[in-house]
Scaffold this active site. Structure first.
Site, PDB file in Angstrom:
ATOM      1  CB  ALA A  66      -0.883  -0.015   1.239  1.00 45.06           C
ATOM      2  N   GLY A 112       0.601  -4.928   0.848  1.00 43.44           N
ATOM      3  CA  GLY A 112      -0.559  -4.996  -0.040  1.00 43.44           C
ATOM      4  C   GLY A 112      -0.271  -5.686  -1.369  1.00 43.44           C
ATOM      5  CD  GLU A 115      -2.304  -7.324   2.884  1.00 48.16           C
ATOM      6  OE1 GLU A 115      -1.965  -6.183   2.520  1.00 48.16           O
ATOM      7  OE2 GLU A 115      -2.910  -7.543   3.944  1.00 48.16           O
ATOM      8  CD  GLU A 135       1.647  -5.336   5.634  1.00 43.79           C
ATOM      9  OE1 GLU A 135       2.440  -6.250   5.921  1.00 43.79           O
ATOM     10  OE2 GLU A 135       0.907  -5.366   4.632  1.00 43.79           O
TER      11      GLU A 135
HETATM   12  N1  CAA Z   1       4.639   3.139  -0.583  1.00 38.93           N
HETATM   13  C1  CAA Z   1       5.028   4.301  -1.116  1.00 38.93           C
HETATM   14  N2  CAA Z   1       6.172   4.449  -1.789  1.00 38.93           N
HETATM   15  C2  CAA Z   1       6.958   3.364  -1.921  1.00 38.93           C
HETATM   16  C3  CAA Z   1       6.597   2.108  -1.379  1.00 38.93           C
HETATM   17  C4  CAA Z   1       5.364   2.017  -0.688  1.00 38.93           C
HETATM   18  N3  CAA Z   1       4.919   0.868  -0.184  1.00 38.93           N
HETATM   19  N4  CAA Z   1       7.585   1.218  -1.640  1.00 38.93           N
HETATM   20  C5  CAA Z   1       8.539   1.896  -2.341  1.00 38.93           C
HETATM   21  N5  CAA Z   1       8.145   3.192  -2.507  1.00 38.93           N
HETATM   22  C6  CAA Z   1       8.867   4.257  -3.199  1.00 38.93           C
HETATM   23  C7  CAA Z   1      10.030   4.797  -2.357  1.00 38.93           C
HETATM   24  O1  CAA Z   1       9.568   5.723  -1.408  1.00 38.93           O
HETATM   25  C8  CAA Z   1      10.873   5.425  -3.443  1.00 38.93           C
HETATM   26  O2  CAA Z   1      10.287   6.635  -3.845  1.00 38.93           O
HETATM   27  P1  CAA Z   1      11.135   8.014  -3.874  1.00 38.93           P
HETATM   28  O3  CAA Z   1      12.197   7.766  -4.920  1.00 38.93           O
HETATM   29  O4  CAA Z   1      10.113   9.020  -4.284  1.00 38.93           O
HETATM   30  O5  CAA Z   1      11.695   8.196  -2.508  1.00 38.93           O
HETATM   31  C9  CAA Z   1      10.711   4.455  -4.603  1.00 38.93           C
HETATM   32  O6  CAA Z   1       9.492   3.743  -4.347  1.00 38.93           O
HETATM   33  C10 CAA Z   1      11.831   3.440  -4.709  1.00 38.93           C
HETATM   34  O7  CAA Z   1      11.931   2.765  -3.478  1.00 38.93           O
HETATM   35  P2  CAA Z   1      13.304   2.618  -2.646  1.00 38.93           P
HETATM   36  O8  CAA Z   1      14.219   3.764  -2.950  1.00 38.93           O
HETATM   37  O9  CAA Z   1      12.956   2.379  -1.213  1.00 38.93           O
HETATM   38  O10 CAA Z   1      13.914   1.301  -3.313  1.00 38.93           O
HETATM   39  P3  CAA Z   1      14.923   0.250  -2.643  1.00 38.93           P
HETATM   40  O11 CAA Z   1      15.373  -0.648  -3.743  1.00 38.93           O
HETATM   41  O12 CAA Z   1      15.935   0.951  -1.824  1.00 38.93           O
HETATM   42  O13 CAA Z   1      14.006  -0.616  -1.614  1.00 38.93           O
HETATM   43  C11 CAA Z   1      12.031  -1.842  -0.945  1.00 38.93           C
HETATM   44  C12 CAA Z   1      12.969  -1.436  -2.117  1.00 38.93           C
HETATM   45  C13 CAA Z   1      12.787  -2.756   0.014  1.00 38.93           C
HETATM   46  C14 CAA Z   1      10.846  -2.572  -1.552  1.00 38.93           C
HETATM   47  C15 CAA Z   1      11.583  -0.561  -0.201  1.00 38.93           C
HETATM   48  O14 CAA Z   1      11.075   0.369  -1.154  1.00 38.93           O
HETATM   49  C16 CAA Z   1      10.514  -0.795   0.822  1.00 38.93           C
HETATM   50  O15 CAA Z   1      10.790  -1.284   1.901  1.00 38.93           O
HETATM   51  N6  CAA Z   1       9.244  -0.418   0.513  1.00 38.93           N
HETATM   52  C17 CAA Z   1       8.153  -0.513   1.446  1.00 38.93           C
HETATM   53  C18 CAA Z   1       7.665  -1.952   1.587  1.00 38.93           C
HETATM   54  C19 CAA Z   1       6.573  -2.020   2.614  1.00 38.93           C
HETATM   55  O16 CAA Z   1       6.765  -1.748   3.783  1.00 38.93           O
HETATM   56  N7  CAA Z   1       5.345  -2.427   2.167  1.00 38.93           N
HETATM   57  C20 CAA Z   1       4.196  -2.528   3.033  1.00 38.93           C
HETATM   58  C21 CAA Z   1       3.364  -1.288   2.890  1.00 38.93           C
HETATM   59  S1  CAA Z   1       2.124  -1.180   4.093  1.00 38.93           S
HETATM   60  C22 CAA Z   1       0.827  -2.098   3.536  1.00 38.93           C
HETATM   61  O17 CAA Z   1       0.892  -2.717   2.472  1.00 38.93           O
HETATM   62  C23 CAA Z   1      -0.374  -2.035   4.429  1.00 38.93           C
HETATM   63  C24 CAA Z   1      -1.505  -2.942   4.079  1.00 38.93           C
HETATM   64  O18 CAA Z   1      -1.423  -4.192   4.171  1.00 38.93           O
HETATM   65  C25 CAA Z   1      -2.812  -2.375   3.775  1.00 38.93           C
END
Ligand code: CAA
Length: 259
Positions: A66, A112, A115, A135
């Site tokens: 998400a 998500g 999911e 999460e």
């Molecule tokens: N939401 C918003 N933006 C995201 C994102 C997310 N889930 N995942 C990645 N991005 C964005 C980053 O912010 C970044 O954007 P900017 O360049 O504007 O800063 C871009 O995508 C590239 O990401 P990274 O620079 O972080 O890339 P990386 O290769 O260093 O890392 C990753 C990759 C490990 C996947 C890392 O991006 C990450 O940890 N992302 C989040 C994963 C996460 O926690 N997902 C769960 C979300 S919560 C959820 O899903 C709730 C639910 O069940 C309803």
């Protein structure tokens, strides 16, 4: 229909939907969820679509979850609404779709994103894919059905570990856990998805939907899946597709369900 966050391409009876926010690793913001919901609702109504392949744009991510930036300022009420609306509009809709959805997991499938995969019907992953429900590392829990579907798919023991550690697993581990059906190279991912889709579309559309409803019945509270199977099995006998399928068998020819 025109979309901003997803791409759609129909080839014969196969519709490929690509989530297209590669700079944000295809994170599911509100607009993307609405567009996916609209596209899938249309799939239910469109007889020219038999199977959907769902994938992510770019070579890095299927969906990284998400959109964290979008919900970072939410309060309790908004948090509940986010999960409830997401589940109803997209995740439950996907799980109960009348046509099979194959997810082609081409990279990170996190939160998500995983999911979404778990609500789909067949999951195939490229060998560079990484999956997890991270999460709790953000101070929340999975909200799009992840606590329920992960335990259904891999068992409570593994689900507890994956969710509480917030760790990522490899595609091979996901296959060993029963989370994905197949693992292949990135180059072979879409060809394999299309190969599976082409097998599905040879079969009776009505029987496919009926079988999916019967399988899903096992996971609905208060519904007896065996009774549902009897009902769906019986109803098949009243369809032209049953006549075509059984006639083709006896006439030693291939059934033609989609003319
Ligand atoms: N939401 C918003 N933006 C995201 C994102 C997310 N889930 N995942 C990645 N991005 C964005 C980053 O912010 C970044 O954007 P900017 O360049 O504007 O800063 C871009 O995508 C590239 O990401 P990274 O620079 O972080 O890339 P990386 O290769 O260093 O890392 C990753 C990759 C490990 C996947 C890392 O991006 C990450 O940890 N992302 C989040 C994963 C996460 O926690 N997902 C769960 C979300 S919560 C959820 O899903 C709730 C639910 O069940 C309803």
């Amino acid at each position: 229909m025109s979309y901003i966050n997803i791409l759609t391409e129909q080839n014969g009876y196969v519709l490929t939907i690509t989530i297209n926010r590669p700079k944000q690793l295809n994170a599911l913001n509100k607009d993307t969820i609405i567009e996916l919901s609209e596209a899938l609702t249309n799939v239910n109504d469109d007889a020219t679509i038999g199977v959907v392949i769902l994938t992510g744009s770019g070579d890095k991510a299927f969906v990284a979850g998400a959109d964290i930036k979008e919900f970072a300022s939410f309060d309790i009420e908004n948090g509940k609404k986010l999960a409830a609306e997401g589940q109803t509009k997209l995740f439950n809709l996907l799980e109960n779709l009348s046509k099979p959805v194959i997810t082609a997991i081409n990279g990170f499938a996190l939160g998500g994103g995983l999911e979404l995969c778990m609500a789909s019907h067949i999951r195939i992953a490229s060998d560079n894919a990484r999956m997890g429900l991270p999460e709790v590392s953000l101070g929340v829990i999975p909200g799009y059905g992840g606590t329920q579907r992960l335990a259904q798919l891999v068992g409570r023991r593994k689900a507890m570990e994956m969710v509480t550690t917030a760790g990522m697993i490899t595609a091979d581990d996901a296959k060993a856990f029963g989370l994905v059906n197949h693992v292949t190279t990135p180059e072979e991912l879409m060809p394999l998805a299309n190969k599976i889709a082409s097998k599905i579309i040879k079969n009776s559309p009505n029987a496919i939907s009926a079988a999916m409803r019967a399988i899903n019945a096992n996971y609905i509270d208060g519904v007896n899946g065996y009774d549902k199977e009897i009902e769906e099995f019986g109803n098949c006998f009243g369809t032209p597709e049953f006549i075509e399928g059984t006639s083709a068998f006896m006439e030693k020819r291939k059934a033609e369900f989609r003319k």
